[in-house]
Write a protein that holds these residues in place. Structure first.
Motif, PDB file in Angstrom:
ATOM      1  N   GLU A   1       0.697  -1.228  -0.177  1.00  0.00           N
ATOM      2  CA  GLU A   1      -0.238   0.090   0.038  1.00  0.00           C
ATOM      3  C   GLU A   1       1.028   1.017  -0.099  1.00  0.00           C
ATOM      4  O   GLU A   1       0.447   2.232  -0.718  1.00  0.00           O
ATOM      5  N   ILE A   2       1.979   1.243   0.700  1.00  0.00           N
ATOM      6  CA  ILE A   2       2.943   2.286   0.638  1.00  0.00           C
ATOM      7  C   ILE A   2       3.510   2.737  -0.507  1.00  0.00           C
ATOM      8  O   ILE A   2       3.509   3.588  -0.923  1.00  0.00           O
TER       9      ILE A   2
ATOM     10  N   PHE B   1       3.143   5.857  -2.833  1.00  0.00           N
ATOM     11  CA  PHE B   1       4.222   6.850  -3.512  1.00  0.00           C
ATOM     12  C   PHE B   1       4.275   6.753  -5.177  1.00  0.00           C
ATOM     13  O   PHE B   1       4.811   7.794  -5.665  1.00  0.00           O
ATOM     14  N   ALA B   2       3.839   5.671  -5.553  1.00  0.00           N
ATOM     15  CA  ALA B   2       4.004   5.594  -7.124  1.00  0.00           C
ATOM     16  C   ALA B   2       2.742   6.191  -7.787  1.00  0.00           C
ATOM     17  O   ALA B   2       3.081   6.757  -8.965  1.00  0.00           O
ATOM     18  N   THR B   3       1.590   6.316  -7.337  1.00  0.00           N
ATOM     19  CA  THR B   3       0.533   6.815  -7.992  1.00  0.00           C
ATOM     20  C   THR B   3      -0.113   8.159  -7.278  1.00  0.00           C
ATOM     21  O   THR B   3      -0.832   8.751  -8.007  1.00  0.00           O
TER      22      THR B   3
ATOM     23  N   ARG C   1       7.541  15.781  -7.157  1.00  0.00           N
ATOM     24  CA  ARG C   1       8.377  15.468  -8.353  1.00  0.00           C
ATOM     25  C   ARG C   1       8.428  16.848  -9.171  1.00  0.00           C
ATOM     26  O   ARG C   1       9.473  17.164  -9.884  1.00  0.00           O
ATOM     27  N   ASP C   2       7.480  17.275  -9.411  1.00  0.00           N
ATOM     28  CA  ASP C   2       7.146  18.325 -10.383  1.00  0.00           C
ATOM     29  C   ASP C   2       8.182  19.865  -9.881  1.00  0.00           C
ATOM     30  O   ASP C   2       8.483  20.322 -10.601  1.00  0.00           O
TER      31      ASP C   2
ATOM     32  N   LEU D   1      14.585  13.993   0.181  1.00  0.00           N
ATOM     33  CA  LEU D   1      13.588  13.999   0.876  1.00  0.00           C
ATOM     34  C   LEU D   1      12.416  13.012   0.632  1.00  0.00           C
ATOM     35  O   LEU D   1      12.007  12.151   1.383  1.00  0.00           O
ATOM     36  N   LEU D   2      12.004  13.016  -0.729  1.00  0.00           N
ATOM     37  CA  LEU D   2      10.925  12.221  -1.027  1.00  0.00           C
ATOM     38  C   LEU D   2      11.416  10.540  -1.109  1.00  0.00           C
ATOM     39  O   LEU D   2      10.530   9.879  -0.228  1.00  0.00           O
TER      40      LEU D   2
END
Length: 197
Positions: A132-133, A137-139, A147-148, A168-169
């Motif tokens: 789930e984590i 983080f993927a979607t 990211r932008d 940090l991400l």
């Protein structure tokens, strides 16, 4: 006769000098006017401090060419020197303003990324499995926003802040997974029973 010829020759040379001086004066005024228009155009086009430096170099070359052309006229040389100082001041001020605006923008973007990542960490703590984590983080749109922001920071030539946001991400993902594993090792039957031994 020779005295009269010499006298007339001197008068002709003086007239010639006076006429060429008037022509050069008109030429100088035209070139200075054109140069001033070029300065205004370059100041409008200069939207980064790098472009300010580039345009300032081009204008300096133009002034040097003018200086070489009118080297025999002290009053023109003085005007060119004054123009050089004036142009340098304009472009230095513009460069400082652009740098301050860019720094303010990058700081605002970085702070925005930090705020988003704090809410991302809180959200990630609510998931029960590593899948789930990873899916979050993927979607998730908030992760895409971070990211932008890193991409925008790169475009603003602040690669340090861009890399820091990406780090940090990545750290937020790793910490979320580590906390979940720690939680699963410490507790049994949800959060109600602590496992010993």
């Amino acid at each position: 006769i020779f005295a009269q010829i010499n006298q007339q020759r001197i008068e002709l040379n003086n007239k010639k000098r006076a006429l060429s001086g008037k022509e050069l004066s008109a030429d100088f005024k035209a070139q200075i006017t054109l140069f001033d228009q070029t300065v205004i155009n370059f100041l409008e086009l200069a939207n980064t401090s790098e472009k300010c430096d580039d345009f300032l170099n081009k204008l300096s070359i133009q002034l040097e060419e003018m200086e070489a052309k009118f080297v025999d006229f002290d009053e023109f040389i003085q005007q060119i020197n004054n123009k050089r100082e004036e142009v340098y001041g304009h472009f230095q001020n513009k460069s400082v303003q652009l740098t301050e605006a860019k720094n303010k923008r990058t700081t605002t973007l970085f702070q925005s990324a930090e705020r988003i990542l704090n809410s991302v960490k809180n959200k990630a703590a609510s998931f029960a499995t590593e899948t789930e984590i990873n899916g979050y983080f993927a979607t998730d749109l908030m992760i895409d926003k971070v990211r932008d922001i890193a991409h925008q920071l790169k475009e603003l030539n602040d690669s340090n802040k861009a890399e820091e946001v990406q780090t940090l991400l990545k750290t937020a993902l790793q910490e979320s997974i580590r906390k979940l594993k720690d939680k699963n090792e410490i507790y049994e039957d949800g959060d109600s029973i602590i496992a010993f031994g």
